[in-house]
Structures are given as C-alpha cells and as structure tokens.
Design a protein around this motif. Structure first.
Motif, mmCIF file in Angstrom:
data_model
loop_
_atom_site.group_PDB
_atom_site.id
_atom_site.type_symbol
_atom_site.label_atom_id
_atom_site.label_comp_id
_atom_site.label_asym_id
_atom_site.label_seq_id
_atom_site.Cartn_x
_atom_site.Cartn_y
_atom_site.Cartn_z
ATOM 1 N N MET A 293 0.862 -1.178 0.000
ATOM 2 C CA MET A 293 0.000 0.000 0.000
ATOM 3 C C MET A 293 0.898 1.228 0.000
ATOM 4 O O MET A 293 1.775 1.358 0.860
ATOM 5 C CB MET A 293 -0.894 0.021 1.240
ATOM 6 N N ASP A 294 0.710 2.115 -0.975
ATOM 7 C CA ASP A 294 1.461 3.367 -1.030
ATOM 8 C C ASP A 294 0.534 4.506 -0.659
ATOM 9 O O ASP A 294 -0.532 4.675 -1.273
ATOM 10 C CB ASP A 294 2.041 3.599 -2.426
ATOM 11 N N ILE A 295 0.942 5.280 0.326
ATOM 12 C CA ILE A 295 0.123 6.394 0.789
ATOM 13 C C ILE A 295 0.618 7.668 0.117
ATOM 14 O O ILE A 295 1.822 7.895 -0.005
ATOM 15 C CB ILE A 295 0.173 6.518 2.331
ATOM 16 N N ASN A 296 -0.310 8.511 -0.323
ATOM 17 C CA ASN A 296 -0.024 9.728 -1.082
ATOM 18 C C ASN A 296 0.844 9.430 -2.306
ATOM 19 O O ASN A 296 1.917 10.003 -2.499
ATOM 20 C CB ASN A 296 0.645 10.774 -0.186
ATOM 21 N N PRO A 297 0.379 8.514 -3.150
ATOM 22 C CA PRO A 297 1.183 8.134 -4.314
ATOM 23 C C PRO A 297 1.210 9.218 -5.385
ATOM 24 O O PRO A 297 0.268 10.007 -5.517
ATOM 25 C CB PRO A 297 0.457 6.901 -4.837
ATOM 26 N N ILE B 85 -4.322 6.833 -1.261
ATOM 27 C CA ILE B 85 -3.689 5.524 -1.066
ATOM 28 C C ILE B 85 -3.974 4.654 -2.278
ATOM 29 O O ILE B 85 -5.040 4.743 -2.899
ATOM 30 C CB ILE B 85 -4.199 4.850 0.231
ATOM 31 N N ILE B 86 -2.998 3.832 -2.613
ATOM 32 C CA ILE B 86 -3.134 2.899 -3.716
ATOM 33 C C ILE B 86 -2.696 1.516 -3.235
ATOM 34 O O ILE B 86 -1.778 1.391 -2.424
ATOM 35 C CB ILE B 86 -2.309 3.352 -4.941
ATOM 36 N N PHE B 87 -3.378 0.494 -3.739
ATOM 37 C CA PHE B 87 -3.107 -0.896 -3.339
ATOM 38 C C PHE B 87 -2.511 -1.604 -4.559
ATOM 39 O O PHE B 87 -3.191 -1.802 -5.570
ATOM 40 C CB PHE B 87 -4.397 -1.572 -2.887
ATOM 41 N N ARG B 88 -1.258 -1.978 -4.459
ATOM 42 C CA ARG B 88 -0.516 -2.457 -5.626
ATOM 43 C C ARG B 88 -0.421 -3.978 -5.647
ATOM 44 O O ARG B 88 -0.248 -4.627 -4.610
ATOM 45 C CB ARG B 88 0.882 -1.847 -5.661
ATOM 46 N N PHE B 89 -0.521 -4.516 -6.849
ATOM 47 C CA PHE B 89 -0.356 -5.953 -7.077
ATOM 48 C C PHE B 89 0.178 -6.138 -8.491
ATOM 49 O O PHE B 89 -0.060 -5.331 -9.385
ATOM 50 C CB PHE B 89 -1.679 -6.705 -6.891
ATOM 51 N N ALA C 104 -7.402 -0.699 3.837
ATOM 52 C CA ALA C 104 -6.015 -0.754 4.301
ATOM 53 C C ALA C 104 -5.914 -1.498 5.628
ATOM 54 O O ALA C 104 -5.030 -2.336 5.825
ATOM 55 C CB ALA C 104 -5.453 0.662 4.431
ATOM 56 N N VAL C 105 -6.814 -1.208 6.529
ATOM 57 C CA VAL C 105 -6.808 -1.886 7.830
ATOM 58 C C VAL C 105 -7.090 -3.375 7.636
ATOM 59 O O VAL C 105 -6.464 -4.230 8.272
ATOM 60 C CB VAL C 105 -7.844 -1.251 8.775
ATOM 61 N N PHE C 106 -8.024 -3.697 6.757
ATOM 62 C CA PHE C 106 -8.344 -5.098 6.481
ATOM 63 C C PHE C 106 -7.105 -5.862 6.025
ATOM 64 O O PHE C 106 -6.876 -7.011 6.435
ATOM 65 C CB PHE C 106 -9.429 -5.178 5.408
ATOM 66 N N LEU C 107 -6.290 -5.249 5.197
ATOM 67 C CA LEU C 107 -5.135 -5.939 4.622
ATOM 68 C C LEU C 107 -4.039 -6.203 5.634
ATOM 69 O O LEU C 107 -3.221 -7.111 5.446
ATOM 70 C CB LEU C 107 -4.581 -5.135 3.446
ATOM 71 N N ARG D 257 7.165 12.728 11.646
ATOM 72 C CA ARG D 257 7.350 11.433 12.308
ATOM 73 C C ARG D 257 6.131 10.527 12.147
ATOM 74 O O ARG D 257 6.241 9.302 12.254
ATOM 75 C CB ARG D 257 7.627 11.646 13.796
ATOM 76 N N LYS D 258 4.978 11.113 11.881
ATOM 77 C CA LYS D 258 3.759 10.323 11.717
ATOM 78 C C LYS D 258 3.489 9.920 10.275
ATOM 79 O O LYS D 258 2.645 9.065 10.018
ATOM 80 C CB LYS D 258 2.551 11.103 12.246
ATOM 81 N N VAL D 259 4.217 10.563 9.356
ATOM 82 C CA VAL D 259 3.956 10.295 7.945
ATOM 83 C C VAL D 259 4.552 8.939 7.560
ATOM 84 O O VAL D 259 5.678 8.608 7.922
ATOM 85 C CB VAL D 259 4.562 11.396 7.055
ATOM 86 N N ILE D 260 3.776 8.177 6.828
ATOM 87 C CA ILE D 260 4.242 6.884 6.329
ATOM 88 C C ILE D 260 3.980 6.843 4.830
ATOM 89 O O ILE D 260 2.923 7.260 4.352
ATOM 90 C CB ILE D 260 3.532 5.728 7.071
ATOM 91 N N GLY D 261 4.958 6.389 4.094
ATOM 92 C CA GLY D 261 4.837 6.417 2.638
ATOM 93 C C GLY D 261 4.401 5.102 2.031
ATOM 94 O O GLY D 261 3.719 5.082 1.008
#
Length: 510
Positions: free
Chosen positions: A302-306, A375-379, A417-420, A460-464
């Motif tokens: 999962m990429d956040i702010n892609p 957010i994007i969910f990549r496969f 996202a939480v489900f995954l 510090r809270k940002v996650i990519g």
C-alpha cells in the motif's frame, strides 16, 4: 470379410430384447451381403465424415486428427458396438439441460444409427452396415470430445475471445487489441485428449465423464435454476453464460482462501473477506471504452499519497493541448520528468515536443487532489491496474460507476487498508490514517526540495508505504449472477456486454 452375427452380443445388457436367446449357431449360414462387415468400407466412411466435417472447435480438430493418424477404432470391435456407446449417450442425452442443442452433439444421428445396428435395419444405400458403423465411430468420438472438453474446461476460451474484442490500435498491416482477460486457467492439451480417448478404450467412460463435471457450487445452483419450470426463456441466456464462467478451470479460486479481496465488475462492488468477516464497499471501474481487465493477483503493498504517472492515452487526449501553459500544470500539480536522467523539466520548457516524446513522463504530485486519492493498493499485473482511492468521491453515489481508465476506485480505502494488515498494529493504523489526511504538499513529491513544509505536518507520523504480509489474493471477476454475502444470487447488468459475447459463441452448441 467377417459375418455380423457376432455383433448381437452387444445387446447382452438389454433385458427382454427379442434376440437375447439367439446363439452364433443360429447365424452360421447367413451369407446376406447387407450384414457383412468390411473394414476398408468402414474406414472409407470415417474418411468421408472427416471431409464433410467443417466444424472448427478444438475438439473437432482432435477428432479428425485421431482418425487421420490411422489410429485404432475406439467404439467398434469384433463384437460390434457395445455398452460404452450407451454410456456416452446417457450423458449426451442431457445436453439440453445445459441449454444446448442435442443436434450439435449429433445425439439424434448416434441414436438412430445405434437403433439401425441393433435391429439390423440396413439397406444398400446410405444405411449400408459399413456406413452406419463408420458414422457411429466418428460421431461418437466427435460428440464425446466436444462434451468432455466443454464440461472440463468450458465450451469457449475466454482468453481468446476477450483479448480480441477491443481494438487498441490498427493500421493497414497490423491490429493490436486491448488485453481484457489475464486470469491464469487450465486449457485442454494433447495429454487431455489422449487420456480421454484411452478412457474409451479402457471402458472407463462413466467415471471419466463424471470427473469432468464442473465442481462449483454456484454452477449447480444455476443448473437447477436453468431447468426450473418457472424460469422463463428470457432469463436462460444469462444463466447459461454464468454457468459457462463456472466451467472455466482457473488456477486459483477465491474459495481456496480464508482471506481475499473480490471485485465483481458488473456489481460495482468490492468484498474483502476474512473468514466470516466481510467488508463490502462500492467501487468505480473502467468505462466501456477502457474496460477493467479481469485478472487475479496478490496485493503486496500500500502506497500512501502516491504520485500518478499519467498514461500516454490521457496525455494525448487531455494534456497535449496545454503545452506551454505553466499555470495549467501548476493548477493540476503536474510535473514532467526525463525518465533517462531522472531530472524534472522546468515548467516553462514543457513544450509539445516534450510531451509527445515517450522519454518524458507526466506525473501528478501525491497528496490532496491527486487522481489516485490518498492511497493505492498495488499488485503485480500486466495492465498497470490497481485498487486506489480517488479525489472524485461523488462517483460512489452514481448507479453507473464505469468511470475510470481501467483501475478500480474504492469507496472506503482506509477500511480496506486496515483489512489488509495482518496484525492490525495500532501504530501503523494511526500513521496510515494521519498520512491520508495530512497536508503533504511540502514534501517535495514533484522532485523539488524547496517547498515549504506546512507547520501542521508531523513528519514522524507520515508513512509512505506499507508492505502487505502475507500478501492477500485479489480477484477481479465478471459475473452477472452471483451470490451476495447472505448467499442469495443477485442479478447485475451486463455493463461490458460480455454476456452477449459469450452467448454469441454458444452458436456452436445451440
């Protein structure tokens, strides 16, 4: 030449038959030419059947190929035609329950010739004994392979028909098509046909034909519905094409997994299933012109702010005419990068020539307003198709949600996202939520590092990016009849017209 008297042994399984008490001695002096078998004439009739057979299905080619290779006859032996033909006929006699025509499986011809043979109802013309046996030999093999192949693998090949459906580009020499079907599945190989024919020789037809029947519980429910007296004729084509989808032997099925994500395009819904837990949400899919491909894969990240790398089709259609308009690029938060050097092109140097050059990428900055959402969910897949959020939230209030260039837009991206997440780490969940709502415009996502970071942003809270471990299977399917979460079969519109395509190919069987 041999006398046909021995063939009556083929009637041994028919209690009450008028000839059951006869013995070979009863026919010791028969010299009637109508009852004499001639292997050369039988083979000539088989060859004539081959020449007149213009059907072009794989099973038809295999039947012709078998006899052209001078292989031994399968159904005829020194005892005539035995119970194996009756076993096959018991299956073929029910093809109308599948919605198909018996004539396409030559049921009437086979039945008539078996009756002639067992009643010695021959003549010196078209129903001469050797012609009857030649027809039986060929028609039984042809019908057998048609039926067994269709029930085992499906009566049509979706990879073939759907990947030659939408023209992508063409000129006077070449035509290219959009890829629309990439679900790994089994197809009949030479080993299948060879094995099927050995089953005839080894008298294992019944076991084999039972084994090739579709295993899907949905198939059985649809079959019952197709043959329900209350089902009207207008409903039957939709039932038949969804039964066909159940016949396709896919390498993987959702039901193999406890946890998976299922997208059914006609329903415009996504279901994320983990055991008895079901997360359901609306989705937006590709338009009729830019259909969402059918595929299966595994969500791995999962990429956040892609950032969004804009497809060439959109550049040519929507962006090219704005070459030189730096305000347009700033307003949409687009920037251009040279893929060879990795350097960003100055806004005042974005010319038409640059945009037409495939060495340059047009990219939209990540963050608020990005077309991919937050957010994007990549496969892995060969289409650059993903599940993602969207900045156009109004799409989910529409009934027709065919709106994208092929990707799947999800209504509840944070919940997905939480489900995954496997362990549901509260810290990771909080960081994902924060990053999806924070102003990240100053993080230099356009390749520049001189933007001012907002005072409210806590780096510090940002996650990519978050890895999905273990990876979660994702299935993008197309059913216009499919069970809902309560197990009730729902009906959906044929949004891409695939039902019509499949039913049109059923002309080979109807």
């Amino acid at each position: 030449m041999v006398v046909v008297a021995a063939v009556f042994a083929s009637c041994r399984d028919h209690a009450g038959h008028p000839y059951q008490s006869l013995t070979l001695d009863s026919y010791s002096d028969i010299k009637v030419s109508e009852y004499k078998l001639n292997s050369t004439k039988i083979q000539e009739e088989i060859n004539r059947q081959i020449r007149s057979d213009v059907d072009s299905l794989t099973a038809d080619f295999r039947a012709r190929s078998y006899y052209l290779r001078k292989k031994p006859w399968l159904w005829i032996n020194r005892m005539g035609v035995d119970h194996r033909a009756d076993t096959l006929l018991s299956f073929l006699d029910r093809v109308d329950e599948l919605g198909f025509s018996k004539s396409k499986f030559r049921v009437q011809k086979i039945s008539a010739d078996l009756q002639r043979f067992r009643n010695l109802d021959f003549d010196t013309m078209d129903n001469e004994i050797n012609k009857v046996l030649g027809r039986l030999e060929y028609n039984l093999t042809k019908a057998y392979l048609r039926y067994a192949t269709g029930q085992r693998f499906g009566f049509i090949n979706p990879k073939y028909i759907f990947n030659k459906l939408d023209v992508h580009d063409s000129d006077s020499v070449h035509v290219s098509y959009r890829g629309l079907f990439a679900i790994p599945m089994q197809h009949p190989k030479a080993s299948f046909f060879d094995g099927a024919l050995r089953k005839v020789y080894n008298d294992s037809i019944s076991e084999f034909l039972h084994a090739v029947q579709p295993r899907s519980p949905l198939y059985k429910r649809l079959l019952a519905r197709l043959n329900n007296p209350e089902t009207n004729m207008a409903e039957k084509p939709k039932i038949m094409v969804n039964m066909e989808r159940c016949r396709w032997r896919l390498n993987e099925y959702p039901q193999q997994y406890a946890k998976y994500v299922l997208v059914n395009v006609p329903s415009f819904r996504l279901r994320a299933i983990d055991g008895d837990s079901v997360l359901s949400m609306r989705i937006g899919c590709g338009t009729l012109e830019t259909k969402t491909p059918l595929l299966s894969s595994r969500i791995k990240r999962m990429d956040i702010n892609p950032q969004w790398i804009i497809p060439r089709s959109i550049i040519e259609k929507s962006i090219l005419n704005h070459a030189g308009d730096s305000s347009y690029f700033a307003r949409h938060r687009y920037f251009v990068r040279d893929r060879r050097t990795g350097k960003t092109v100055s806004p005042n140097r974005i010319s038409r020539a640059v945009l037409e050059d495939r060495n340059f990428l047009v990219i939209q900055e990540g963050g608020e307003g990005n077309s991919l959402g937050r957010i994007i969910f990549r496969f892995d897949n060969g289409f650059s198709i993903y599940l993602h959020d969207t900045s156009s939230r109004g799409v989910f209030s529409r009934e027709d949600r065919g709106v994208s260039h092929g990707c799947v837009r999800v209504e509840r991206p944070f919940d997905l996202a939480v489900f995954l997440l496997e362990d549901k780490d509260p810290n990771i969940i909080k960081r994902i939520h924060y990053s999806m709502h924070a102003d990240v415009s100053g993080l230099g996502m356009n390749g520049r590092k001189d933007k001012v970071q907002p005072d409210t942003l806590d780096r510090r809270k940002v996650i990519g990016s978050v890895s999905v471990e273990p990876q979660v299977p994702v299935f993008i399917t197309y059913y216009t009849l499919y069970p809902n979460k309560d197990g009730e079969i729902e009906e959906f519109s044929d949004v891409y017209g695939y039902d019509k395509v499949i039913y049109r190919y059923f002309a080979n069987y109807r």
